[in-house]
Write an enzyme that holds these catalytic residues in place. Structure first.
Site, PDB file in Angstrom:
ATOM      1  N   GLU A 142       0.810  -1.221   0.000  1.00 43.17           N
ATOM      2  CA  GLU A 142       0.000   0.000   0.000  1.00 43.17           C
ATOM      3  C   GLU A 142       0.842   1.270   0.000  1.00 43.17           C
ATOM      4  O   GLU A 142       0.872   2.014   1.000  1.00 43.17           O
ATOM      5  CB  GLU A 142      -0.974  -0.003   1.181  1.00 43.17           C
ATOM      6  N   GLU A 193      -6.539  -8.152  -0.448  1.00 42.52           N
ATOM      7  CA  GLU A 193      -6.988  -8.222   0.946  1.00 42.52           C
ATOM      8  C   GLU A 193      -8.492  -7.996   0.943  1.00 42.52           C
ATOM      9  O   GLU A 193      -8.959  -6.883   0.721  1.00 42.52           O
ATOM     10  CB  GLU A 193      -6.300  -7.144   1.796  1.00 42.52           C
TER      11      GLU A 193
END
Ligand code: GAL
Ligand code: ZN
Length: 674
Positions: free
Chosen positions: A142, A322
Site C-alpha cells: 500500500e 486483501e
C-alpha cells in the site's frame, strides 16, 4: 477463479502451521500471501539472513496445494536500519521525522534506503525467484498508506529540483509556469526552490501541484527499481502491488503502468466512514443519507466506484489482495459483520472485475496494532463469520467462475484525473467542492440505473464507449481537447460538466474565454460562473423528461455558439447574472454541440442525484444503453454478457423487475442467473 488468504507464519508457533494449512484446504483456499512485513525476521542483522523459517513455511503450504505470493518487505524497514541510518526516515511538511515503531516510515528518495531496498529484494529474489512454488510477487505494501505519500526531507528537496529541471529546463520557464511574479516569489536559481512545506502560508498552487506530481513519480521510480530486479531474477512470475481504491495522494494510473495487473485491498465497512463526507451531496446529512443499506455492508456504490477505478488503472480485471471477511479495526465504528455479508462482498467484487479473492487475514492477531481486527479464524483459532461464508462460496464456485469469465464491457466511461483532483483540492473555491464528490454525482446516477461504468484516464482508448462523462475536466490543453474531439467525431457522446477548461496544466487560469481549450468542442462560451450558498438556487427548464428544477451549488451560464440549447435557466431576477449576461435573457444550462458523427453536451451546473439520474436516463435511452430505472435503492444490478447478478444490500426483501420478470431478493442476498 480462486480464493486465497494472507498469512503471517511469523506471528504463530510453528507447531500450528500444519493445522492452519489443513483448515485452509477445507476452505478451498489455493493462494497464500507471505512475508510482506517480515524484513526483521528475514534479515535480523545487516547482511545476516535467516530464510529457514520461510523455507519451511513455503514447503508446508505448497505441500498443502497452495500457490505462494511473496511480498517484498520494504514497507517495514527494521530497527537496525532506521537507527543506523536515520536519514532514511520520512519527514513531514512540518519538518518532523517519522520514527521506528510502525510502517511506511521511509523516504522513497533516500539513496541509502533505495540501496537497502535493492539489497533485500535481490536477496529474496535470488533465493525464491526461480522457485516454482512462488507464482508472483507483491511489491511493498500500500504505497502512500497512513498519509505517507509525501516526504519533505533534504533528499526529496534535491530530487524535486532535478525533477523540476527536467520539466522546465530553465528557472525562467518555471517562474512563468508557476506565476511566481505574484508576491515576489520569483526564483533566480534552482537551489532556491524547496518542497512546499507547512512553513509557508497560502502556498502557490502550481508549486504544490508539481510537488504532488513529483511525490507520485518518486514512488513510481522507487517501485520500478523493484520491478526491474524481479523481472530479472524471477522471470515469468507476475509482479503486482496492492492498491487502495479511491486513495488520492498518488497517481494510481502511473503506479499501475508497469505492473502485470493490479490488486487492491477491499474493506467495505472502513470506506463509508472515510468517504461519506467527501462523496455525498453537498449539505446532505451524511449519516442519515443512506438508511437503506444494512448496517454491516458498508456503502455499496462507493465500493463499486472503488472497484471501477481499480479496474480502470490498467483497463483490465484485477485481484482483491486483501478482502475484508469480518470486522475491521480502523473505521469509526467497526460494526460486527453478520453471516452472509462477506459473501455479498465477494460476489460484488467478482461482478466488478475481480479475478481472484485473497482474504485478509487468516486468523485474528493476538499482537500489537491490529489486535481488534478479525480474520477467517478468531483469536482462539476457531472459525469466525468469514469462515462460514467462504464455505458457502465454495459451493458457488461454478457460478462465480461463470460470472468472472463473462465479458466486462461497460457502455459508459467517466474520466478520472489525479491532476484535476489535486488542483481542485488546492483551490476548491468553495470548501465542499470535491473532485470526487462531483464525479460521484454522475457515477451514482449510472449505478442506480443499473448501467455499468468504467473510470479511466483521458489517455485511454475511448472508442468502445457509447457515452463518456468528463465531470470536471479542469486542467486542459489542446491535446486533451483534441483527444476528446476525436472521440466525439468518431460517433461518441461526450458530456462535460462544470469548471471544464478553467486552467492550464501548470495550474494557472487560462486567458481564453471559458471553457478554455474545450470551447470549440463544446460549442459554448461560459458567460458567468458562480458558487451559490446552500439554499440559493436558479430554476431551469428543459424538454427532457424529469430534467427540470433548480440549479444550485455551482452554476455556470452558457452562451451557445455552434451548440443548441437543451435547458435554460429561468431567472427570477434579471440582475442575477447581470455582470456577464450582456442582454441574454435566458442563458443556457445544458447545451449540445454536434461534432461530426458525434456530439458534446455541456451541463452548466452541479447536478443533484435526481437531476443527474434524469439526464443520464435520457442519454441512455437515446444511446440504446439498457437501464433499470425502477431499481430499488440498495440493490445493485450487473449484466455481463448473458449473465445477470442482482445484489441486495438492504435488510428488507426487495423486488426487482428486469424486462417482464419480477425477482424477489431476500435481505442481504443475491440472485445470479442467465
Ligand atoms: C491494510 C493493510 C494490511 C492491514 C489491513 C487491516 O490496509 O495492507 O496490512 O493493516 O489494512 O485492515
Ligand atoms: Zn524524503
Amino acid at each position: 477463479m480462486k480464493f486465497g488468504v494472507c498469512y503471517y507464519p511469523e506471528h504463530w508457533p510453528e507447531a500450528r502451521w500444519a493445522e492452519d494449512a489443513r483448515l485452509m484446504g477445507e476452505l478451498g483456499l489455493k493462494i497464500i500471501r507471505l512475508a510482506e512485513f517480515a524484513w526483521a525476521k528475514m534479515e535480523p542483522e545487516p547482511g545476516v539472513y535467516d530464510w529457514e523459517w520461510l523455507d519451511r513455511a513455503i514447503a508446508l503450504f505448497a505441500e498443502a496445494g497452495m500457490e505462494i505470493i511473496l511480498g517484498t518487505p520494504t514497507c517495514t524497514p527494521p530497527a537496525w536500519l532506521t537507527r543506523q541510518h536515520p536519514e532514511i526516515l520520512r519527514v513531514d511538511a512540518n519538518g518532523r521525522s517519522r520514527n521506528h515503531g510502525t510502517r511506511r516510515h521511509y523516504c522513497p528518495n533516500s539513496p541509502t534506503y533505495r540501496e537497502f531496498s535493492r539489497q533485500i529484494v535481490t536477496q529474496m529474489a535470488q533465493r525464491y525467484g526461480l522457485d516454482e512454488r512462488i507464482v508472483g510477487w507483491q511489491i511493498d505494501n500500500e504505497f502512500g498508506g497512513g498519509k505517507s505519500a509525501r516526504c519533505y526531507c533534504d533528499h526529496c528537496a534535491r530530487a524535486f529540483r532535478t525533477w523540476l529541471q527536467n520539466r522546465y529546463k530553465t528557472v525562467d520557464a518555471l517562474n512563468e509556469a508557476w506565476g511566481t511574479i505574484f508576491w515576489s516569489q520569483t526564483y533566480t536559481a534552482w537551489a532556491q526552490i524547496n518542497p512546499p512545506g507547512d512553513d509557508v502560508n497560502y502556498k502557490n498552487p502550481s508549486h504544490v501541484l508539481d510537488f504532488y506530481r513529483f511525490s507520485s513519480d518518486s514512488y513510481v521510480s522507487y517501485q520500478q527499481e523493484q520491478i526491474d530486479l524481479l523481472r530479472q531474477l524471477a522471470p515469468g512470475r507476475f509482479v503486482t502491488h496492492n492498491f487502495m481504491g479511491l486513495y488520492q495522494d498518488l497517481d494510481q494510473f502511473d503506479l499501475a503502468q508497469s505492473l502485470d495487473f493490479i490488486t487492491w485491498d477491499n474493506y467495505p465497512t472502513g470506506n463509508p466512514d472515510r468517504w461519506r463526507q467527501i462523496l455525498y451531496p453537498p449539505g446532505s446529512d451524511t449519516r442519515q443519507n443512506d438508511p437503506v443499506y444494512a448496517y454491516d455492508v458498508g456503502e455499496p456504490i462507493v465500493q463499486s466506484m472503488s472497484h471501477a477505478l481499480m479496474r480502470g488503472l490498467k483497463q483490465r480485471p484485477f485481484w482483491i489482495m486483501e478482502q475484508q471477511c469480518g470486522h475491521i479495526n480502523w473505521g469509526d465504528v467497526n460494526p460486527g459483520i453478520r453471516p452472509g455479508t462477506p459473501r455479498l462482498w465477494v460476489w460484488h467484487a467478482v461482478a466488478e472485475g475481480a479475478d481472484h479473492i485473497v482474504y485478509f487475514r487468516w486468523r485474528a492477531t493476538l499482537l500489537a496494532q491490529e489486535q481488534y481486527h478479525s480474520g477467517l479464524l478468531g483469536h482462539d483459532g476457531r472459525p469466525d463469520i468469514g469462515f462460514g461464508d467462504q464455505q458457502r462460496l465454495l459451493g458457488e464456485l461454478d457460478q462465480l467462475s461463470q460470472l468472472s469469465a463473462a465479458p466486462l464491457d461497460a457502455p459508459v466511461a467517466i474520466l478520472f484525473s489525479f491532476d484535476d483532483l489535486w488542483a481542485l483540492q488546492l483551490q476548491p473555491h468553495r470548501h465542499d467542492f470535491h473532485y470526487l464528490r462531483h464525479l460521484y454525482a454522475y457515477y451514482h446516477a449510472c449505478l442506480r440505473l443499473g448501467i455499468g461504468v468504467d473510470l479511466v484516464p483521458d489517455t485511454a482508448d475511448l472508442s468502445q464507449y457509447k457515452l463518456v462523462i468528463a465531470p470536471t475536466a479542469h486542467l486542459a490543453d489542446e491535446a486533451l481537447a483534441q483527444r476528446l474531439c476525436d472521440y466525439a467525431s468518431g460517433g461518441g457522446t461526450l458530456l462535460l460538466g462544470v469548471r471544464a477548461g478553467f486552467k492550464t496544466p501548470s495550474n494557472r487560469v487560462t486567458d481564453q474565454p471559458l471553457p478554455g481549450a474545450m470551447r470549440e468542442l463544446a460549442g459554448v462560451t461560459v458567460t458567468s460562473w458562480q458558487s451559490l450558498p446552500l439554499g440559493q438556487a436558479v430554476p431551469f427548464r428543459s424538454e427532457i423528461a424529469g430534467f427540470a428544477g433548480e440549479a444550485s451549488y455551482w452554476v455556470e451560464t452558457l452562451g451557445v455558439e455552434t451548440a443548441v440549447s437543451l435547458a435554460r435557466y429561468e431567472l427570477e431576477r434579471p440582475d442575477r447574472f447581470a455582470a456577464n449576461l450582456s442582454g441574454l435573457e435566458k442563458p443556457t444550462a445544458l447545451a449540445e454541440n454536434k461534432v461530426d458523427q458525434g456530439r458534446v453536451l455541456t451541463l452548466g451546473f452541479y447536478p443533484t442525484p435526481a437531476q443527474a439520474r434524469a439526464l443520464l436516463q435520457h442519454l441512455a435511452s437515446q444511446l440504446n444503453i439498457p437501464s433499470l430505472p425502477d431499481l430499488p435503492a440498495g440493490v445493485l444490478a450487473y449484466q455481463r454478457g448473458d449473465v445477470r447478478l442482482l445484489l441486495n444490500f438492504t435488510d428488507a426483501l426487495q423486488t426487482v423487475t428486469v424486462g417482464t420478470t419480477s425477482h424477489t431478493l431476500p435481505p442481504r442476498d443475491l440472485l445470479f442467473y442467465r
